[in-house]
Every structure is written in structure tokens, then in C-alpha cells.
Write a protein that holds these residues in place. Sequence first.
Motif, PDB file in Angstrom:
ATOM      1  N   LYS A  89      -7.789   4.637  -6.953  1.00  0.00           N
ATOM      2  CA  LYS A  89      -6.670   5.529  -7.565  1.00  0.00           C
ATOM      3  C   LYS A  89      -6.724   5.084  -9.126  1.00  0.00           C
ATOM      4  O   LYS A  89      -7.660   4.369  -9.678  1.00  0.00           O
ATOM      5  CB  LYS A  89      -5.443   5.030  -7.056  1.00  0.00           C
TER       6      LYS A  89
ATOM      7  N   HIS B  74      -4.680   1.440  -4.748  1.00  0.00           N
ATOM      8  CA  HIS B  74      -5.868   1.151  -4.147  1.00  0.00           C
ATOM      9  C   HIS B  74      -6.993   1.149  -5.200  1.00  0.00           C
ATOM     10  O   HIS B  74      -6.591   2.033  -6.204  1.00  0.00           O
ATOM     11  CB  HIS B  74      -6.040   2.223  -3.261  1.00  0.00           C
TER      12      HIS B  74
ATOM     13  N   ALA C 125      -3.026   9.820   5.556  1.00  0.00           N
ATOM     14  CA  ALA C 125      -2.027   8.787   5.476  1.00  0.00           C
ATOM     15  C   ALA C 125      -0.760   9.489   5.681  1.00  0.00           C
ATOM     16  O   ALA C 125      -0.055   8.730   6.530  1.00  0.00           O
ATOM     17  CB  ALA C 125      -2.115   8.076   4.012  1.00  0.00           C
ATOM     18  N   PRO C 126      -0.463  10.528   5.321  1.00  0.00           N
ATOM     19  CA  PRO C 126       0.940  11.048   5.565  1.00  0.00           C
ATOM     20  C   PRO C 126       1.010  11.454   7.488  1.00  0.00           C
ATOM     21  O   PRO C 126       2.051  10.891   7.955  1.00  0.00           O
ATOM     22  CB  PRO C 126       1.065  12.314   4.820  1.00  0.00           C
TER      23      PRO C 126
ATOM     24  N   SER D 291       0.162   4.886  -4.544  1.00  0.00           N
ATOM     25  CA  SER D 291      -1.171   3.965  -4.283  1.00  0.00           C
ATOM     26  C   SER D 291      -1.878   3.196  -5.389  1.00  0.00           C
ATOM     27  O   SER D 291      -1.948   3.952  -6.569  1.00  0.00           O
ATOM     28  CB  SER D 291      -2.201   4.652  -3.577  1.00  0.00           C
TER      29      SER D 291
ATOM     30  N   CYS E  36      -2.344   9.652  -5.609  1.00  0.00           N
ATOM     31  CA  CYS E  36      -3.493   9.688  -6.311  1.00  0.00           C
ATOM     32  C   CYS E  36      -2.924  10.178  -7.829  1.00  0.00           C
ATOM     33  O   CYS E  36      -3.884  10.667  -8.653  1.00  0.00           O
ATOM     34  CB  CYS E  36      -4.437  11.075  -5.753  1.00  0.00           C
TER      35      CYS E  36
ATOM     36  N   SER F  41       0.804  -1.193   0.130  1.00  0.00           N
ATOM     37  CA  SER F  41       0.170   0.029  -0.104  1.00  0.00           C
ATOM     38  C   SER F  41       0.842   1.312   0.202  1.00  0.00           C
ATOM     39  O   SER F  41       2.128   1.297   0.159  1.00  0.00           O
ATOM     40  CB  SER F  41      -1.047  -0.047   1.258  1.00  0.00           C
ATOM     41  N   CYS F  42       0.356   2.473  -0.042  1.00  0.00           N
ATOM     42  CA  CYS F  42       0.966   3.537  -0.094  1.00  0.00           C
ATOM     43  C   CYS F  42       1.383   3.889   1.412  1.00  0.00           C
ATOM     44  O   CYS F  42       2.314   4.491   1.731  1.00  0.00           O
ATOM     45  CB  CYS F  42       0.212   4.727  -0.823  1.00  0.00           C
ATOM     46  N   ALA F  43       0.392   3.585   2.328  1.00  0.00           N
ATOM     47  CA  ALA F  43       0.617   3.635   3.693  1.00  0.00           C
ATOM     48  C   ALA F  43       2.049   2.947   3.928  1.00  0.00           C
ATOM     49  O   ALA F  43       2.701   3.589   4.675  1.00  0.00           O
ATOM     50  CB  ALA F  43      -0.534   3.166   4.397  1.00  0.00           C
TER      51      ALA F  43
ATOM     52  N   LEU G 252       4.800   5.196   2.844  1.00  0.00           N
ATOM     53  CA  LEU G 252       5.368   6.027   3.559  1.00  0.00           C
ATOM     54  C   LEU G 252       5.712   5.705   4.753  1.00  0.00           C
ATOM     55  O   LEU G 252       6.412   6.443   5.157  1.00  0.00           O
ATOM     56  CB  LEU G 252       3.738   6.997   4.112  1.00  0.00           C
TER      57      LEU G 252
ATOM     58  N   VAL H 283       1.802  16.471  -0.673  1.00  0.00           N
ATOM     59  CA  VAL H 283       0.898  15.604  -1.408  1.00  0.00           C
ATOM     60  C   VAL H 283       0.245  16.034  -2.611  1.00  0.00           C
ATOM     61  O   VAL H 283       0.246  17.288  -2.673  1.00  0.00           O
ATOM     62  CB  VAL H 283      -0.497  15.513  -0.465  1.00  0.00           C
TER      63      VAL H 283
ATOM     64  N   GLU I 166      -5.377  -3.428  -4.101  1.00  0.00           N
ATOM     65  CA  GLU I 166      -4.839  -2.922  -2.706  1.00  0.00           C
ATOM     66  C   GLU I 166      -3.402  -2.814  -3.463  1.00  0.00           C
ATOM     67  O   GLU I 166      -3.012  -3.675  -4.256  1.00  0.00           O
ATOM     68  CB  GLU I 166      -4.775  -3.318  -1.445  1.00  0.00           C
ATOM     69  N   GLY I 167      -2.303  -2.012  -2.934  1.00  0.00           N
ATOM     70  CA  GLY I 167      -1.164  -2.083  -3.635  1.00  0.00           C
ATOM     71  C   GLY I 167      -0.611  -0.396  -3.130  1.00  0.00           C
ATOM     72  O   GLY I 167      -1.261   0.445  -3.161  1.00  0.00           O
TER      73      GLY I 167
ATOM     74  N   THR J  17      -5.828  16.430   2.838  1.00  0.00           N
ATOM     75  CA  THR J  17      -5.567  15.066   2.154  1.00  0.00           C
ATOM     76  C   THR J  17      -6.198  13.741   2.916  1.00  0.00           C
ATOM     77  O   THR J  17      -6.502  13.987   4.121  1.00  0.00           O
ATOM     78  CB  THR J  17      -4.072  14.746   1.999  1.00  0.00           C
ATOM     79  N   PHE J  18      -6.097  12.813   2.154  1.00  0.00           N
ATOM     80  CA  PHE J  18      -6.564  11.532   2.938  1.00  0.00           C
ATOM     81  C   PHE J  18      -5.348  11.376   3.924  1.00  0.00           C
ATOM     82  O   PHE J  18      -4.223  11.596   3.581  1.00  0.00           O
ATOM     83  CB  PHE J  18      -6.522  10.317   2.101  1.00  0.00           C
TER      84      PHE J  18
ATOM     85  N   ASP K 260       3.863  12.302  -1.532  1.00  0.00           N
ATOM     86  CA  ASP K 260       2.692  11.432  -1.746  1.00  0.00           C
ATOM     87  C   ASP K 260       2.090  11.690  -3.042  1.00  0.00           C
ATOM     88  O   ASP K 260       1.096  12.728  -2.959  1.00  0.00           O
ATOM     89  CB  ASP K 260       2.050  11.737  -0.372  1.00  0.00           C
TER      90      ASP K 260
HETATM   91  C1  LIG Z   1      -5.438   6.783  -1.047  1.00  0.00           C
HETATM   92  C2  LIG Z   1      -4.240   7.657  -0.317  1.00  0.00           C
HETATM   93  C3  LIG Z   1      -3.061   7.058   0.487  1.00  0.00           C
HETATM   94  C4  LIG Z   1      -3.379   5.637   0.983  1.00  0.00           C
HETATM   95  O1  LIG Z   1      -3.176   4.657  -0.059  1.00  0.00           O
HETATM   96  P1  LIG Z   1      -3.076   2.944   0.373  1.00  0.00           P
HETATM   97  O2  LIG Z   1      -2.307   2.762  -0.924  1.00  0.00           O
HETATM   98  O3  LIG Z   1      -4.511   2.786   0.523  1.00  0.00           O
HETATM   99  O4  LIG Z   1      -2.581   3.063   1.604  1.00  0.00           O
HETATM  100  C5  LIG Z   1      -2.160   8.065   0.851  1.00  0.00           C
HETATM  101  N1  LIG Z   1      -2.102   9.173   0.312  1.00  0.00           N
HETATM  102  C6  LIG Z   1      -3.159   9.729  -0.115  1.00  0.00           C
HETATM  103  C7  LIG Z   1      -2.928  11.329  -0.496  1.00  0.00           C
HETATM  104  C8  LIG Z   1      -4.370   9.022  -0.523  1.00  0.00           C
HETATM  105  O5  LIG Z   1      -4.965   9.661  -1.235  1.00  0.00           O
END
Ligand SMILES: *Cc1c(COP(=O)(O)O)cnc(C)c1O
Length: 380
Positions: A183, A180, A85-86, A178, A157, A56-58, A61, A128, A189-190, A82-83, A154
Motif C-alpha cells: 500500500k 501492508h 477482504a470485505p 491498510s 489502498c 491489519s485492515c482485515a 474490517l 471500497v 503489515e498494519g 476488490t481484494f 474500505d
Molecule cells: C489490501 C487490502 C485489504 C487487506 O489489507 P490487510 O492490511 O492486508 O489486511 C483490504 N481491503 C482492500 C481493498 C485491500 O486492497
Amino acid sequence: MESIPLVHASLGERELAAVKEVFASEWPAGQGPRGKALERELAGHFGVGEAVALSSCAAALHLSLLALGAGPGDEVIVADYTFPAPAHAVRYVDADPIFADVRADTGTIDPEAVADLIGPRTAGVIAVDTVGLPADYAELKSITDRHGLFLVEDAACAVGATYQGRPAGALAPVACLSFHGRKGITSGEGGALLTGDQALAANVRLRSSFGIGGIAEQARVIGLPIPEFTETGYNYKLSDIAAAILQVQLGRIEELLDRRRTVAARYAELLKDEELVTLPHVPDDRTHAWQSYILMLDPGVDRAAVAADLRAQGIGCGHGTWASHLQPVYETDQKCPVSADLFQRGLAIPMHAELTPNQVERVVDVLRAALRAHAGPHTA
Ligand SMILES: *Cc1c(COP(=O)(O)O)cnc(C)c1O
């Protein structure tokens, strides 16, 4: 009544065929032949030295922050709108997220806000590419270089977007993608980490695999090599099943993005005279990946009522993205007024590669009626 979803993943027969091949192979798990091939293709596509396929992107990060040495006592400045996650990733390493406000016109991290937040504990910055629009990397890079800070992009997207002619994902020394399902390209997921730094990539790859190197390669060696655990790593590997899907999706970036671009252009055309909304703004030096299409409603419009009307007509919509600093988990006194305002007024309308011209028109017709019905007395 036909329903028009907010998002839709464009996965089809070619992706299925690729999965079938993995089933027939010996290695459905991560860091196998498909994953290795995907990493080479990602590095080539983005023109970076190294790509690490991750779950995942998480995860990307988290491992970037570990590899960059961020930890307890450090502050990491993160984009607020942003979502979140950062900021979560900063918490994973027991450092403190510091929220930087964003530009009102783009929603991307404001370089001036970043400069103002730098202090003795600042270790780095996570910018981001907001819902697919790259941030101001020229300004950000000059600030982080001047202060000896790391800069992470990040680009969750932003696959397919560009900034000053360069691809999102290659705009900072370390970038996180990401894959996901919501996206632009996806394996359900990935994620991936992209960097020019070989040592950093090796560190991330090791930590993504329990702190033990190359199981798939070890299995092919003659004799009995016993790999050693050299780190308390995680299991953040991308499966070869997902990697096979992404190899197909990688070849479809332009096709899928073209279709999203067409939708965005049509929305802009149909809504250009609508005084109750502000359309997304794309500065001349960058292009958008259109992960989402977020309108800003006039402050007098009752957003919840508009959204309820859209949903009642089968049209998916949402609030857009989040003002991170307002999320209860962070318990901060920080203020990011621009981000808070965007969080309050945003309305995401359907955006994906399968939308038809008729669907786009229907979304706009229903939206216009809803805006008129729910505009307050003080609106235009
Ligand atoms: C969706 C998103 C993430 C999370 O991505 P995952 O692959 O679900 O972990 C992180 N940062 C931003 C800006 C996102 O939009």
C-alpha cells in the motif's frame, strides 16, 4: 537486463532510526507510547475523532462489523471488484456477503447496484476505494441513511486520495486503512480504524486487545491493579515497532503520492493513443492514491501472453484485482458482469514511488510491442 518490480515499499533510513528508538525503549509491543502517538497523529491527519491502530485492515474490517453489530442472519453488501477482504470479514462474523457490481469506468461499487440489493436482512454496506480511487460516497451515504444501514469505507489502498475535497479514510462513519507492504504507506503489515464515534472506537480498541483495557498504562499504576477481561477479544494490536515506522511514513504521504502521481501522469501521456488499452479514469470530484495502475486490455488481446512477455523482460505485472463473487470460497450464484469483465481484462503495470522516468518509458515500450504481438484478429 534491469528488472522493474510491480510494487516496491519506500522504507528507508528514517524508518530504521525510528525502529532503533523503539528497541531502546521499554515497549516494543502494541498499544504503547508509539501506538498511542500514532493514533493521535492519524486522527489529526484524517480529521476524524478517533483512530485505532491495528495489525491489519482485515482486523479493522472484522472489528468494525462486530462493533456495528453485524452477525448471523445479516446480509452485508460488499463491493465486488476488490481484494476480497470485505467479504471475508462478513464471513468472520457469520453474516452473508452480498456482492454489488461496480461502475465500468472506475471499478468502484455502483450505488444503483447497492440500492437494488437491499432487502429485509441487509445490515449495511462496505464500499471500497478501488486500488486507491474513492467510491461514490454522496450517493452511497444517502442510500444507507434512507434505509438505516451502516456504511463502512474500505480505504485500504486509498491513503492520500480525496473525494469532494475530503480525505479517503474520512468518507464514511467508519473507515479501515491498510499499511501492508503493497500500500501507499506501510509498516510491512498494519492497519487502522478511523471513526468519529468514540464508543465504537473504544469497543474496537478493547476487542483488539483480548477484551482487556490498557496494559501499558496499568503497568505504570502504583499498587496492584488487576485488569479484567470483559470481552472475548482478539489480538489485533499493532506493535509499537510498526507504529514507529508509520509515524515516519505518515509524514511522507504527500512526497510518496506525488511520485506515484508523476508515474501515473507519464503512463497516461505515453499511452494516450494506444487503442488496445483503456486507461484508468478519475472522475473530476476525486483524486487517486495510485496503489495500483490497472489498464483494461482490449477484449481481443491475449492478456496472459502480454504478461508473459513483460515478465520475460523483467517487468513486473499482474491481473489487477479480483471479482470477489467468482472466488470459490463464496459459492454464490450472484452475477456481477462488470466486475467479472474487469477481472478478466485488467493488467496491472509497475506502480510505486521509486520508478524512474526511464523505467516508465521502458515499461511502455515493452508493453506496446507485446500488445501488437498478442492482439487478436478482431481487435482495433
Ligand atoms: C489490501 C487490502 C485489504 C487487506 O489489507 P490487510 O492490511 O492486508 O489486511 C483490504 N481491503 C482492500 C481493498 C485491500 O486492497
